[in-house]
Design a protein around this motif. Structure first.
Motif, PDB file in Angstrom:
ATOM      1  N   LEU A 149       0.832  -1.207   0.000  1.00 25.84           N
ATOM      2  CA  LEU A 149       0.000   0.000   0.000  1.00 25.84           C
ATOM      3  C   LEU A 149       0.869   1.261   0.000  1.00 25.84           C
ATOM      4  CD1 LEU A 149      -2.650  -1.241   2.577  1.00 25.84           C
ATOM      5  CD2 LEU A 149      -2.927  -1.089   0.097  1.00 25.84           C
ATOM      6  N   ALA A 150       2.005   1.213   0.673  1.00 27.97           N
ATOM      7  CA  ALA A 150       2.915   2.362   0.673  1.00 27.97           C
ATOM      8  C   ALA A 150       3.480   2.611  -0.720  1.00 27.97           C
ATOM      9  CB  ALA A 150       4.042   2.141   1.674  1.00 27.97           C
ATOM     10  N   ASP A 151       3.785   1.541  -1.446  1.00 26.59           N
ATOM     11  CA  ASP A 151       4.288   1.691  -2.821  1.00 26.59           C
ATOM     12  C   ASP A 151       3.243   2.341  -3.717  1.00 26.59           C
ATOM     13  OD1 ASP A 151       6.769   0.655  -2.325  1.00 26.59           O
ATOM     14  OD2 ASP A 151       6.309  -1.371  -3.032  1.00 26.59           O
ATOM     15  N   LEU A 152       1.989   1.897  -3.602  1.00 22.27           N
ATOM     16  CA  LEU A 152       0.935   2.523  -4.392  1.00 22.27           C
ATOM     17  C   LEU A 152       0.778   3.988  -4.015  1.00 22.27           C
ATOM     18  CD1 LEU A 152      -1.771  -0.316  -4.466  1.00 22.27           C
ATOM     19  CD2 LEU A 152      -0.261   0.414  -6.321  1.00 22.27           C
ATOM     20  N   GLY A 153       0.954   4.300  -2.728  1.00 24.03           N
ATOM     21  CA  GLY A 153       0.890   5.681  -2.287  1.00 24.03           C
ATOM     22  C   GLY A 153       1.987   6.523  -2.921  1.00 24.03           C
ATOM     23  N   THR A 154       3.183   5.952  -3.036  1.00 24.53           N
ATOM     24  CA  THR A 154       4.304   6.655  -3.670  1.00 24.53           C
ATOM     25  C   THR A 154       3.998   6.944  -5.137  1.00 24.53           C
ATOM     26  OG1 THR A 154       5.915   5.621  -2.194  1.00 24.53           O
ATOM     27  CG2 THR A 154       6.746   6.478  -4.276  1.00 24.53           C
ATOM     28  N   ILE A 155       3.441   5.949  -5.813  1.00 23.47           N
ATOM     29  CA  ILE A 155       3.111   6.110  -7.232  1.00 23.47           C
ATOM     30  C   ILE A 155       2.021   7.162  -7.406  1.00 23.47           C
ATOM     31  CG2 ILE A 155       2.088   4.941  -9.232  1.00 23.47           C
ATOM     32  CD1 ILE A 155       3.502   2.359  -8.146  1.00 23.47           C
ATOM     33  N   TRP A 156       0.985   7.092  -6.572  1.00 18.72           N
ATOM     34  CA  TRP A 156      -0.129   8.046  -6.694  1.00 18.72           C
ATOM     35  C   TRP A 156       0.315   9.468  -6.332  1.00 18.72           C
ATOM     36  CZ3 TRP A 156      -2.100   3.798  -8.401  1.00 18.72           C
ATOM     37  CH2 TRP A 156      -3.333   3.815  -9.041  1.00 18.72           C
ATOM     38  N   GLU A 157       1.283   9.600  -5.453  1.00 18.88           N
ATOM     39  CA  GLU A 157       1.785  10.935  -5.120  1.00 18.88           C
ATOM     40  C   GLU A 157       2.469  11.566  -6.330  1.00 18.88           C
ATOM     41  OE1 GLU A 157       2.300  14.308  -2.815  1.00 18.88           O
ATOM     42  OE2 GLU A 157       1.001  12.539  -2.551  1.00 18.88           O
ATOM     43  N   CYS A 158       3.182  10.748  -7.093  1.00 18.53           N
ATOM     44  CA  CYS A 158       3.800  11.239  -8.332  1.00 18.53           C
ATOM     45  C   CYS A 158       2.730  11.643  -9.340  1.00 18.53           C
ATOM     46  CB  CYS A 158       4.713  10.170  -8.928  1.00 18.53           C
ATOM     47  SG  CYS A 158       6.117   9.759  -7.883  1.00 18.53           S
ATOM     48  N   LEU A 159       1.674  10.825  -9.439  1.00 21.43           N
ATOM     49  CA  LEU A 159       0.572  11.165 -10.350  1.00 21.43           C
ATOM     50  C   LEU A 159      -0.096  12.470  -9.914  1.00 21.43           C
ATOM     51  CD1 LEU A 159      -1.210   7.692 -10.811  1.00 21.43           C
ATOM     52  CD2 LEU A 159       0.533   8.733 -12.263  1.00 21.43           C
ATOM     53  N   ARG A 160      -0.246  12.637  -8.610  1.00 16.21           N
ATOM     54  CA  ARG A 160      -0.896  13.842  -8.087  1.00 16.21           C
ATOM     55  C   ARG A 160      -0.112  15.097  -8.471  1.00 16.21           C
ATOM     56  NH1 ARG A 160      -0.652  17.391  -4.240  1.00 16.21           N
ATOM     57  NH2 ARG A 160       1.293  16.535  -3.431  1.00 16.21           N
ATOM     58  N   MET A 161       1.217  14.998  -8.438  1.00 14.37           N
ATOM     59  CA  MET A 161       2.041  16.149  -8.809  1.00 14.37           C
ATOM     60  C   MET A 161       2.029  16.397 -10.305  1.00 14.37           C
ATOM     61  SD  MET A 161       5.366  15.852  -6.299  1.00 14.37           S
ATOM     62  CE  MET A 161       5.794  14.162  -6.770  1.00 14.37           C
ATOM     63  N   GLU A 162       1.755  15.348 -11.071  1.00 17.18           N
ATOM     64  CA  GLU A 162       1.825  15.431 -12.531  1.00 17.18           C
ATOM     65  C   GLU A 162       0.490  15.789 -13.175  1.00 17.18           C
ATOM     66  OE1 GLU A 162       3.288  15.066 -16.458  1.00 17.18           O
ATOM     67  OE2 GLU A 162       4.334  15.256 -14.547  1.00 17.18           O
ATOM     68  N   ARG A 163      -0.596  15.320 -12.569  1.00 20.39           N
ATOM     69  CA  ARG A 163      -1.896  15.434 -13.230  1.00 20.39           C
ATOM     70  C   ARG A 163      -2.912  16.144 -12.337  1.00 20.39           C
ATOM     71  NH1 ARG A 163      -2.507  12.054 -17.517  1.00 20.39           N
ATOM     72  NH2 ARG A 163      -4.772  12.013 -17.252  1.00 20.39           N
ATOM     73  N   ASP A 164      -3.851  16.829 -13.005  1.00 26.41           N
ATOM     74  CA  ASP A 164      -4.946  17.456 -12.271  1.00 26.41           C
ATOM     75  C   ASP A 164      -5.957  16.387 -11.850  1.00 26.41           C
ATOM     76  OD1 ASP A 164      -3.829  19.929 -12.729  1.00 26.41           O
ATOM     77  OD2 ASP A 164      -4.943  20.259 -14.594  1.00 26.41           O
ATOM     78  N   ASN A 165      -6.667  16.659 -10.764  1.00 25.97           N
ATOM     79  CA  ASN A 165      -7.793  15.832 -10.300  1.00 25.97           C
ATOM     80  C   ASN A 165      -7.402  14.473  -9.735  1.00 25.97           C
ATOM     81  OD1 ASN A 165      -9.563  17.888 -11.189  1.00 25.97           O
ATOM     82  ND2 ASN A 165      -9.520  17.041 -13.272  1.00 25.97           N
ATOM     83  N   VAL A 166      -6.118  14.211  -9.526  1.00 23.01           N
ATOM     84  CA  VAL A 166      -5.702  12.966  -8.882  1.00 23.01           C
ATOM     85  C   VAL A 166      -5.518  13.225  -7.393  1.00 23.01           C
ATOM     86  CG1 VAL A 166      -3.894  11.221  -8.666  1.00 23.01           C
ATOM     87  CG2 VAL A 166      -4.596  11.993 -10.929  1.00 23.01           C
ATOM     88  N   THR A 167      -6.155  12.390  -6.573  1.00 24.20           N
ATOM     89  CA  THR A 167      -6.033  12.496  -5.122  1.00 24.20           C
ATOM     90  C   THR A 167      -5.327  11.249  -4.596  1.00 24.20           C
ATOM     91  OG1 THR A 167      -8.110  13.725  -5.003  1.00 24.20           O
ATOM     92  CG2 THR A 167      -7.299  12.776  -2.955  1.00 24.20           C
ATOM     93  N   ASN A 168      -4.368  11.457  -3.722  1.00 28.99           N
ATOM     94  CA  ASN A 168      -3.641  10.328  -3.139  1.00 28.99           C
ATOM     95  C   ASN A 168      -4.280   9.943  -1.810  1.00 28.99           C
ATOM     96  OD1 ASN A 168      -1.848   8.394  -2.327  1.00 28.99           O
ATOM     97  ND2 ASN A 168      -0.107   9.785  -2.052  1.00 28.99           N
ATOM     98  N   CYS A 169      -5.097   8.895  -1.849  1.00 25.13           N
ATOM     99  CA  CYS A 169      -5.799   8.437  -0.638  1.00 25.13           C
ATOM    100  C   CYS A 169      -5.098   7.275   0.042  1.00 25.13           C
ATOM    101  CB  CYS A 169      -7.233   8.027  -0.992  1.00 25.13           C
ATOM    102  SG  CYS A 169      -8.274   9.397  -1.531  1.00 25.13           S
ATOM    103  N   TRP A 170      -3.998   6.794  -0.538  1.00 27.06           N
ATOM    104  CA  TRP A 170      -3.364   5.593  -0.005  1.00 27.06           C
ATOM    105  C   TRP A 170      -2.805   5.798   1.392  1.00 27.06           C
ATOM    106  CZ3 TRP A 170      -4.463   1.252  -2.388  1.00 27.06           C
ATOM    107  CH2 TRP A 170      -4.816   1.303  -3.741  1.00 27.06           C
ATOM    108  N   ASN A 171      -2.475   7.055   1.735  1.00 28.45           N
ATOM    109  CA  ASN A 171      -1.949   7.296   3.076  1.00 28.45           C
ATOM    110  C   ASN A 171      -3.013   7.145   4.157  1.00 28.45           C
ATOM    111  OD1 ASN A 171      -3.367   9.551   2.292  1.00 28.45           O
ATOM    112  ND2 ASN A 171      -2.001  11.018   3.281  1.00 28.45           N
ATOM    113  N   LEU A 172      -4.275   6.986   3.748  1.00 28.36           N
ATOM    114  CA  LEU A 172      -5.363   6.784   4.713  1.00 28.36           C
ATOM    115  C   LEU A 172      -5.411   5.349   5.218  1.00 28.36           C
ATOM    116  CD1 LEU A 172      -8.178   8.772   2.870  1.00 28.36           C
ATOM    117  CD2 LEU A 172      -6.714   9.571   4.721  1.00 28.36           C
TER     118      LEU A 172
END
Length: 360
Positions: A149-172
């Motif tokens: 889950l931490a790895d997916l969070g890392t990936i989604w954080e990169c997407l969040r910085m790159e793309r609009d409308n992406v929210t990183n919920c994995w840290n929840l």
């Protein structure tokens, strides 16, 4: 102006030079010259790197009359790879392989069990909680789930910085990990039943279990032991476990009399790895045959047992045999940053050999 028309096309074309100075020729897909100029300018901005990818996509969608539906989950990994390249971040091949497999597994689960989350933008709190629950029900250990889950969070954080409308919920999603959950030691009765069942299940689980039982090595290290690391004449396995790799430290594992016949047979088979099937599949060893198949065949279930239990069993047997904590730590490679240097222990191998013989 670089716009031009080809005789066989009604659309305007443009030619620009990329970062590598190679000429790029593209059709704008429109006969409207003003729109074609705007499309050409958008491509120039893309190569200049002055605008985020999301904004460029949005601009092209507006110009071309299309609408982006978001980043499909199957495209997440390629987007993440491009981000790593653009950010000049270098990850080791094993980390990349693990994260790629995790992305694929999540995309597959979402398609089958949570179709509403068909893009990265639609992965919300409810989705990540449902996926975390799924991993737990599948029997994935706490530590593995936490890392997954931490790895997916890392990936989604990169997407969040790159793309609009992406929210990183994995840290929840927080996973509590305790040693007991990661693998309780087996009783001697359970040991006998598991080793018997491992022979029946096959896929080298018996041999892998014997190595884990008599050396304390983790599955991640056992799966990739190279034949060249085993010295039968000296009765040693000399290798660099994952936990000491960052310190550049090798450790020597004595081969006791109970393990020796197994190691001799494995070395005799030849090949680069002792366990080629496991080495090729790692870290997704469930593609070989999950160890829980062995546990179920041995009727050892429901007590927090995993393959990692062999490591705890080895430590327990050392204690039962009266082996000192210092020797036990050297044998198992239980390290902390400040004491990692203690585990390069080739000069004490005979003392260690005597310890593992006691712990049979």
């Amino acid at each position: 102006m670089s716009l031009y028309k080809q005789t066989e096309s009604q659309f305007w074309w443009f030619q620009i030079y990329g970062p590598d100075r190679k000429r790029i020729r593209k059709s704008t897909g429109t006969a409207d010259k003003d729109k074609a100029l705007a499309i050409e300018h958008t491509f120039k901005m893309a190569f200049a790197g002055t605008t985020t990818a999301d904004k460029l996509h949005s601009l092209l969608d507006t110009l071309c009359g299309t609408r982006s539906e978001g980043l499909a989950l199957n495209d997440v990994w390629l987007t993440y790879e491009r981000w790593l390249e653009a950010a000049n971040k270098k990850l080791n091949p094993m980390t990349l392989r693990i994260r790629r497999n995790e992305c694929k597994r999540f995309a597959k689960w979402a398609a089958e069990s949570y179709p509403a989350a068909n893009t990265a933008e639609k992965v919300n709190r409810a989705c990540v909680l449902a996926f975390a629950q799924y991993l737990a029900k599948e029997g994935m250990s706490g530590k593995t789930r936490k890392n997954f889950l931490a790895d997916l969070g890392t990936i989604w954080e990169c997407l969040r910085m790159e793309r609009d409308n992406v929210t990183n919920c994995w840290n929840l999603v927080q996973v509590d990990v305790s040693d007991s959950e990661r693998g309780k030691p087996f009783t001697r009765e359970q040991e006998a039943e598991i080793l018997k069942a491992a022979k029946t299940v096959g896929h080298d689980w018996y041999e892998a279990s014997m190595i884990a039982r008599h050396t304390g090595l983790r599955y991640s290290d056992i799966a990739r032991i190279k034949t060249a690391a085993v010295n039968i004449e000296k009765g040693e396995i000399r290798m660099r476990p994952i936990k000491t790799k960052r310190f550049g430290i090798d450790i020597t594992n004595p081969i006791n009399s109970a393990l020796m016949p197994v190691m001799e047979a494995l070395v005799k088979r030849g090949g680069e790895y002792l366990f080629p099937e496991h080495a090729a599949a790692y870290p997704r060893f469930d593609k070989v045959s999950p160890f829980r198949d062995v546990l179920e065949a041995a009727k050892v279930t429901g007590e927090g047992h995993t393959f990692h239990s062999w490591r705890h069993t080895f430590r327990t047997r050392l204690s039962e045999a009266g082996v000192s904590d210092d020797l036990a730590k050297r044998l198992g490679g239980w390290t902390e940053d400040a004491t990692a240097a203690r585990y390069d222990h080739a000069e004490r191998v005979e003392e260690l050999r005597a310890a593992v013989e006691k712990a049979k």
